[in-house]
Design a protein around this motif. Structure first.
Motif, PDB file in Angstrom:
ATOM      1  N   UNK A 443      46.408  33.220  31.927  1.00 34.79           N
ATOM      2  CA  UNK A 443      45.958  31.921  32.407  1.00 34.79           C
ATOM      3  C   UNK A 443      45.262  31.974  33.753  1.00 34.79           C
ATOM      4  N   UNK A 444      45.238  33.168  34.368  1.00 38.60           N
ATOM      5  CA  UNK A 444      44.482  33.312  35.616  1.00 38.60           C
ATOM      6  C   UNK A 444      43.013  32.992  35.367  1.00 38.60           C
ATOM      7  N   UNK A 445      42.397  32.362  36.395  1.00 39.09           N
ATOM      8  CA  UNK A 445      40.947  32.164  36.347  1.00 39.09           C
ATOM      9  C   UNK A 445      40.320  33.477  36.815  1.00 39.09           C
ATOM     10  N   UNK A 446      40.076  34.360  35.844  1.00 40.44           N
ATOM     11  CA  UNK A 446      39.781  35.761  36.129  1.00 40.44           C
ATOM     12  C   UNK A 446      38.278  36.038  36.074  1.00 40.44           C
ATOM     13  N   UNK A 447      37.798  36.786  37.073  1.00 44.05           N
ATOM     14  CA  UNK A 447      36.382  37.131  37.132  1.00 44.05           C
ATOM     15  C   UNK A 447      36.227  38.618  37.457  1.00 44.05           C
ATOM     16  N   UNK A 448      35.074  39.144  37.079  1.00 38.93           N
ATOM     17  CA  UNK A 448      34.770  40.555  37.305  1.00 38.93           C
ATOM     18  C   UNK A 448      33.415  40.664  37.998  1.00 38.93           C
ATOM     19  N   UNK A 449      33.349  41.452  39.070  1.00 41.44           N
ATOM     20  CA  UNK A 449      32.095  41.707  39.776  1.00 41.44           C
ATOM     21  C   UNK A 449      31.684  43.160  39.544  1.00 41.44           C
ATOM     22  N   UNK A 450      30.474  43.327  39.053  1.00 38.11           N
ATOM     23  CA  UNK A 450      29.913  44.649  38.805  1.00 38.11           C
ATOM     24  C   UNK A 450      28.836  44.911  39.855  1.00 38.11           C
ATOM     25  N   UNK A 451      29.100  45.874  40.731  1.00 38.44           N
ATOM     26  CA  UNK A 451      28.107  46.290  41.714  1.00 38.44           C
ATOM     27  C   UNK A 451      27.949  47.814  41.612  1.00 38.44           C
ATOM     28  N   UNK A 452      26.951  48.258  40.882  1.00 39.04           N
ATOM     29  CA  UNK A 452      26.678  49.676  40.675  1.00 39.04           C
ATOM     30  C   UNK A 452      27.806  50.381  39.916  1.00 39.04           C
ATOM     31  N   UNK A 453      28.412  49.708  38.966  1.00 34.47           N
ATOM     32  CA  UNK A 453      29.413  50.373  38.126  1.00 34.47           C
ATOM     33  C   UNK A 453      28.741  51.455  37.281  1.00 34.47           C
ATOM     34  N   UNK A 454      29.446  52.527  37.064  1.00 30.35           N
ATOM     35  CA  UNK A 454      28.923  53.557  36.158  1.00 30.35           C
ATOM     36  C   UNK A 454      29.020  53.034  34.724  1.00 30.35           C
ATOM     37  N   UNK A 455      28.233  53.630  33.834  1.00 33.70           N
ATOM     38  CA  UNK A 455      28.230  53.226  32.433  1.00 33.70           C
ATOM     39  C   UNK A 455      29.608  53.450  31.816  1.00 33.70           C
ATOM     40  N   UNK A 456      30.241  54.550  32.175  1.00 36.24           N
ATOM     41  CA  UNK A 456      31.562  54.860  31.641  1.00 36.24           C
ATOM     42  C   UNK A 456      32.596  53.822  32.080  1.00 36.24           C
TER      43      UNK A 456
END
Length: 488
Positions: A443-456
């Motif tokens: 139930x968390x208002x969950x977010x993800x930030x991608x800054x130069x993540x590798x493909x893997x």
């Protein structure tokens, strides 16, 4: 004009200079976000006092951090964080005027100081929550008292004491002050030998010995702890590149990679000032200029092959040399041409300042905007995958949401507390139900930030979460996703 200036009380001129310098540095100081190192400073000074002065977690000495600590609170604004630099940058203008008065008339000193106060390089460092404006104030105040020792009589014991105090403060503010001390000793011994004032050597050596003894604990802690950074990731530059970079640092314009017509005119004025200084045999001023240039430019470049971080710190010293030469230029031309030249140079400075003010953009503005976006969406938990810690995101978060950093080495997350520098919470969670029950809540208002993540790494996130990208067209190099935990 000369007669008018002679009638004006010098205190009134100084107050005017301080007012102009403060206003110029205050304008726009809160109009751009903190950048990476400024946000890091906020985290550092949030530590207890004993951590600031005893633990060596950063190769920068602790005095600036201690001054900044007085100004901050959990809700400190960008302007408040930059206020110490604004204040010390303003006071530097006053000291520059006092140094000019050793060599020039009141009007020449005043006009050169007005231009110095408008220097975009000085303004830029005075609007940055970093140690450089504070270090320059302490360093050139030490220079002022050194000149008092050498050029005023009778010999003042107080001048020696004040030189020692401000030199020690400079050394405890930034390590580049070592190069200033080199130049000061060059100035002192060349002057003493030239004028055969050998009686000044004993109090000078005593003062410097006390300063060295009080400063010695800092380099010992830095070396013995082994936590100093070699900065080998920075580029080592050739001698030719060094000459070019030094020339760029004395321009009127802020952009180091462009040269405008007024930059050439400014450099021509400096060359004329140097020629006039040599022609008039102003030996005391030439000693100061030569010693500063040798230590702050050549020695910094030479040492730069070991610690290249210093190369980017020479610009404030370069401006000190540049505007002393501009004062030489103004002193070498007749009254009518002096005012006309000052007017032209003032226009150039105002144009450069206007461009700097209108075009300035923080390299981390995107992190500020990302934090504001997440707060507006009511984020409660944010996962971050980035090549470096996002201290800027943490600053603008202001505890509105929890931030968890993904650690690829353990295929899990760790929580980064806002006021922690290098004592990161070591609780790490594995992927699966343990991750969700121990770290994230249903139930968390969950977010993800991608800054130069590798493909893997990105594929791992896709396996763990249902990701939906949020429109982030204004946020460079950052993608924000809403995230839902896959059910197991």
């Amino acid at each position: 004009m000369q007669k008018i200036f002679e009638k004006i009380d010098e205190k009134s001129l100084i107050l005017f200079l301080l007012a102009v310098a403060f206003i110029v540095r205050l304008l726009g100081a809160d109009s751009f976000s903190l950048w990476f190192d400024e946000a890091l400073n906020f985290r550092i000074v949030s530590n207890p006092w004993n951590v600031l002065w005893i633990s060596n977690y950063d190769p920068t000495p602790p005095l600036y951090y201690s001054i900044l600590k007085v100004f901050i609170s959990p809700n400190t604004s960008e302007l408040t964080m930059r206020l110490p630099s604004i204040i010390f940058g303003t006071l530097t203008v006053f000291i520059f005027y006092k140094i000019c008065r050793f060599f020039f008339t009141k009007i020449d000193s005043f006009l050169a100081t007005i231009l110095f106060s408008l220097s975009v390089h000085q303004v830029e460092y005075s609007q940055e929550a970093r140690a450089y404006a504070t270090q320059l104030f302490f360093a050139i105040t030490a220079l002022y008292y050194l000149l008092t020792i050498l050029l005023k009589s009778p010999m003042s014991k107080m001048a020696y004491s004040l030189y020692g105090v401000f030199t020690l403060c400079a050394l405890y503010t930034h390590n580049i002050s070592v190069f200033y001390v080199v130049s000061y000793n060059m100035i002192f011994f060349i002057h003493v030998i030239k004028d055969r004032e050998y009686k000044k050597i004993k109090p000078w050596m005593l003062t410097n010995s006390i300063v060295f003894a009080l400063w010695l604990p800092w380099p010992l802690v830095t070396v013995l702890s082994g936590e100093g950074n070699t900065f080998n990731w920075l580029k080592h530059i050739s001698f030719g590149q060094f000459i070019l970079s030094s020339a760029k640092s004395i321009k009127v314009s802020a952009d180091p990679d462009s040269v405008k017509p007024w930059d050439f005119i400014f450099i021509v004025a400096m060359v004329y000032g140097l020629w006039h200084c040599v022609r008039r045999e102003q030996s005391n001023l030439l000693i100061v200029l030569f010693s500063l240039a040798f230590a702050l430019l050549f020695c910094v470049w030479a040492v730069g092959f070991y610690k290249p971080i210093f190369m980017s710190r020479t610009i404030v010293g370069s401006t000190l040399i540049a505007y002393l030469l501009i004062a030489c230029f103004l002193s070498g031309i007749n009254k009518k041409l002096k005012i006309a030249s000052f007017g032209v140079l003032s226009v150039f400075h105002l144009l450069a300042y206007s461009n700097f003010y209108l075009e300035r953009y923080s390299e981390n503005e995107q992190w500020k905007q990302a934090a504001l976006k997440l707060k507006s969406m009511g984020a409660s938990t944010v996962m971050l995958c980035s090549q470096s810690p996002s201290w800027v995101l943490s600053y603008y978060n202001n505890s509105a949401f929890d931030i968890f950093f993904y650690d690829n080495s353990v295929n899990g997350f760790y929580e980064s507390e806002r006021y922690l520098v290098d004592k990161i919470d070591k609780r790490r969670s594995s992927v699966g139900e343990v991750l969700y029950s121990n770290v994230f809540k249903r139930g968390d208002n969950l977010y993800f930030i991608d800054s130069h993540c590798s493909k893997e790494t990105r594929m791992k996130f896709n396996d763990m979460f249902e990701l939906m990208e949020i429109d982030m067209e204004n946020y460079r190099r950052i993608k924000i996703f809403s995230a839902e935990i896959h059910k197991y």
